[in-house]
Motif scaffolding. Structure first.
Motif, mmCIF file in Angstrom:
data_model
loop_
_atom_site.group_PDB
_atom_site.id
_atom_site.type_symbol
_atom_site.label_atom_id
_atom_site.label_comp_id
_atom_site.label_asym_id
_atom_site.label_seq_id
_atom_site.Cartn_x
_atom_site.Cartn_y
_atom_site.Cartn_z
ATOM 1 N N ASP A 55 124.271 -66.811 108.355
ATOM 2 C CA ASP A 55 123.324 -65.942 108.301
ATOM 3 C C ASP A 55 123.804 -64.899 109.329
ATOM 4 O O ASP A 55 124.498 -65.082 110.208
ATOM 5 N N PRO A 56 123.171 -63.712 109.359
ATOM 6 C CA PRO A 56 123.551 -62.568 110.175
ATOM 7 C C PRO A 56 123.613 -62.933 111.840
ATOM 8 O O PRO A 56 124.444 -62.576 112.446
ATOM 9 N N ASP A 57 122.569 -63.589 112.214
ATOM 10 C CA ASP A 57 122.564 -63.876 113.496
ATOM 11 C C ASP A 57 123.660 -64.727 113.884
ATOM 12 O O ASP A 57 124.227 -64.790 114.946
ATOM 13 N N ALA A 58 123.770 -65.753 112.969
ATOM 14 C CA ALA A 58 125.048 -66.823 113.288
ATOM 15 C C ALA A 58 126.204 -66.269 113.176
ATOM 16 O O ALA A 58 127.169 -66.528 114.134
ATOM 17 N N TRP A 63 131.138 -64.112 115.705
ATOM 18 C CA TRP A 63 132.030 -63.077 116.168
ATOM 19 C C TRP A 63 132.067 -62.394 117.471
ATOM 20 O O TRP A 63 132.910 -62.083 118.131
ATOM 21 N N GLU A 64 130.923 -62.785 118.367
ATOM 22 C CA GLU A 64 130.802 -62.498 119.769
ATOM 23 C C GLU A 64 131.999 -63.310 120.490
ATOM 24 O O GLU A 64 132.654 -62.846 121.665
ATOM 25 N N TRP A 65 131.821 -64.508 119.995
ATOM 26 C CA TRP A 65 132.700 -65.484 120.933
ATOM 27 C C TRP A 65 134.039 -65.184 120.464
ATOM 28 O O TRP A 65 135.006 -65.399 121.441
ATOM 29 N N LEU A 66 134.549 -64.932 119.232
ATOM 30 C CA LEU A 66 135.706 -64.505 118.825
ATOM 31 C C LEU A 66 136.339 -63.551 119.620
ATOM 32 O O LEU A 66 137.657 -63.402 119.922
ATOM 33 N N HIS A 67 135.420 -62.374 119.699
ATOM 34 C CA HIS A 67 135.801 -61.406 120.431
ATOM 35 C C HIS A 67 135.914 -61.145 121.985
ATOM 36 O O HIS A 67 136.565 -60.472 122.762
ATOM 37 N N ASP A 68 134.707 -61.840 122.494
ATOM 38 C CA ASP A 68 134.436 -61.689 123.791
ATOM 39 C C ASP A 68 134.553 -62.990 124.462
ATOM 40 O O ASP A 68 135.012 -63.503 125.589
ATOM 41 N N GLY A 69 134.238 -64.159 123.949
ATOM 42 C CA GLY A 69 133.791 -65.537 124.420
ATOM 43 C C GLY A 69 135.145 -66.202 124.513
ATOM 44 O O GLY A 69 135.251 -67.248 125.394
ATOM 45 N N ARG A 70 136.257 -66.008 123.766
ATOM 46 C CA ARG A 70 137.456 -66.859 123.373
ATOM 47 C C ARG A 70 138.151 -66.663 124.740
ATOM 48 O O ARG A 70 138.810 -67.741 125.079
ATOM 49 N N ALA A 71 138.370 -65.259 125.193
ATOM 50 C CA ALA A 71 139.192 -65.211 126.596
ATOM 51 C C ALA A 71 138.600 -66.240 127.608
ATOM 52 O O ALA A 71 139.252 -66.671 128.374
ATOM 53 N N ARG A 79 141.941 -73.810 133.412
ATOM 54 C CA ARG A 79 141.519 -74.449 134.673
ATOM 55 C C ARG A 79 141.326 -75.973 134.436
ATOM 56 O O ARG A 79 140.510 -76.550 135.274
ATOM 57 N N SER A 80 141.399 -76.392 133.168
ATOM 58 C CA SER A 80 141.203 -77.781 132.842
ATOM 59 C C SER A 80 139.564 -78.156 132.867
ATOM 60 O O SER A 80 139.015 -79.217 133.167
ATOM 61 N N ALA A 81 138.719 -77.036 132.566
ATOM 62 C CA ALA A 81 137.449 -77.177 132.413
ATOM 63 C C ALA A 81 136.871 -77.321 131.106
ATOM 64 O O ALA A 81 137.374 -76.839 130.071
ATOM 65 N N PRO A 82 135.819 -78.402 130.750
ATOM 66 C CA PRO A 82 135.582 -78.468 129.485
ATOM 67 C C PRO A 82 134.673 -77.425 128.955
ATOM 68 O O PRO A 82 134.357 -76.666 129.620
ATOM 69 N N CYS A 83 134.843 -77.101 127.428
ATOM 70 C CA CYS A 83 134.014 -76.067 126.940
ATOM 71 C C CYS A 83 133.325 -76.137 125.863
ATOM 72 O O CYS A 83 133.582 -77.073 125.316
ATOM 73 N N THR A 84 132.290 -75.580 125.522
ATOM 74 C CA THR A 84 131.311 -75.656 124.348
ATOM 75 C C THR A 84 131.126 -74.240 123.568
ATOM 76 O O THR A 84 130.838 -73.245 124.248
ATOM 77 N N VAL A 85 131.116 -74.543 122.419
ATOM 78 C CA VAL A 85 130.818 -73.128 121.658
ATOM 79 C C VAL A 85 129.952 -73.504 120.572
ATOM 80 O O VAL A 85 130.380 -74.663 119.768
ATOM 81 N N SER A 86 128.793 -72.858 120.103
ATOM 82 C CA SER A 86 127.918 -73.175 119.403
ATOM 83 C C SER A 86 127.481 -72.028 118.604
ATOM 84 O O SER A 86 127.271 -70.937 119.067
ATOM 85 N N VAL A 87 127.082 -72.320 117.628
ATOM 86 C CA VAL A 87 126.472 -71.321 116.401
ATOM 87 C C VAL A 87 125.262 -72.146 115.848
ATOM 88 O O VAL A 87 125.591 -73.382 115.641
ATOM 89 N N THR A 88 124.204 -71.475 115.597
ATOM 90 C CA THR A 88 123.061 -72.043 114.789
ATOM 91 C C THR A 88 122.879 -71.262 113.725
ATOM 92 O O THR A 88 122.554 -69.869 113.578
#
Length: 129
Positions: A55-58, A63-71, A79-88
């Motif tokens: 859906d548009p929000d998800a 795309w926000e993660w792909l453009h900004d959050g991925r870096a 830095r060997s820190a765990p990461c989480t990425v979620s979409v609803t």
């Protein structure tokens, strides 16, 4: 023969959760990555693949993660820190987790164990039944 030494890497998982039900998340997929770029690429490929069906929000979240959050994710992994990425999407949350791990050496198997040669498929049976 044992392979030599341990190897650093990342254990990646994809979980889905129906937010309308009382049960917990279900593991959908897992992946063993041997570098930070390989780990975040696994998430990026999945998000690019599913984004047209979201859906548009998800889709915006993806795309926000792909453009900004991925870096930021890549820097955290370095830095060997765990990461989480979620979409609803609607009532379903999809979550990717990436954790640093150390892979232990395993014995190389040059031949199958004897019991492998004793297996005989039953005739008339589907391998999926």
């Amino acid at each position: 023969m044992l392979s030599r030494g341990t190897r650093r890497g990342f254990w990646c998982e994809c979980w889905t959760e129906d937010l309308t039900e009382q049960r917990g998340p279900a593991l959908l997929a897992s992946f063993d990555a041997y570098s930070a770029p390989q780990a975040d690429r696994w998430v990026a490929v999945a998000l690019r693949t599913i984004s047209p069906a979201l859906d548009p929000d998800a889709s915006d979240e993806a795309w926000e993660w792909l453009h900004d959050g991925r870096a930021a994710t890549r820097r955290a992994l370095l830095r060997s820190a765990p990461c989480t990425v979620s979409v609803t999407h609607a009532s379903t949350r999809v979550t990717w987790t990436i954790r640093p791990v150390t892979y232990l050496p395993l014995a190389d198997r040059t031949e199958l164990p004897p019991c492998a040669y004793e297996f005989r498929a039953r005739s008339g049976m589907s391998p999926l039944s």
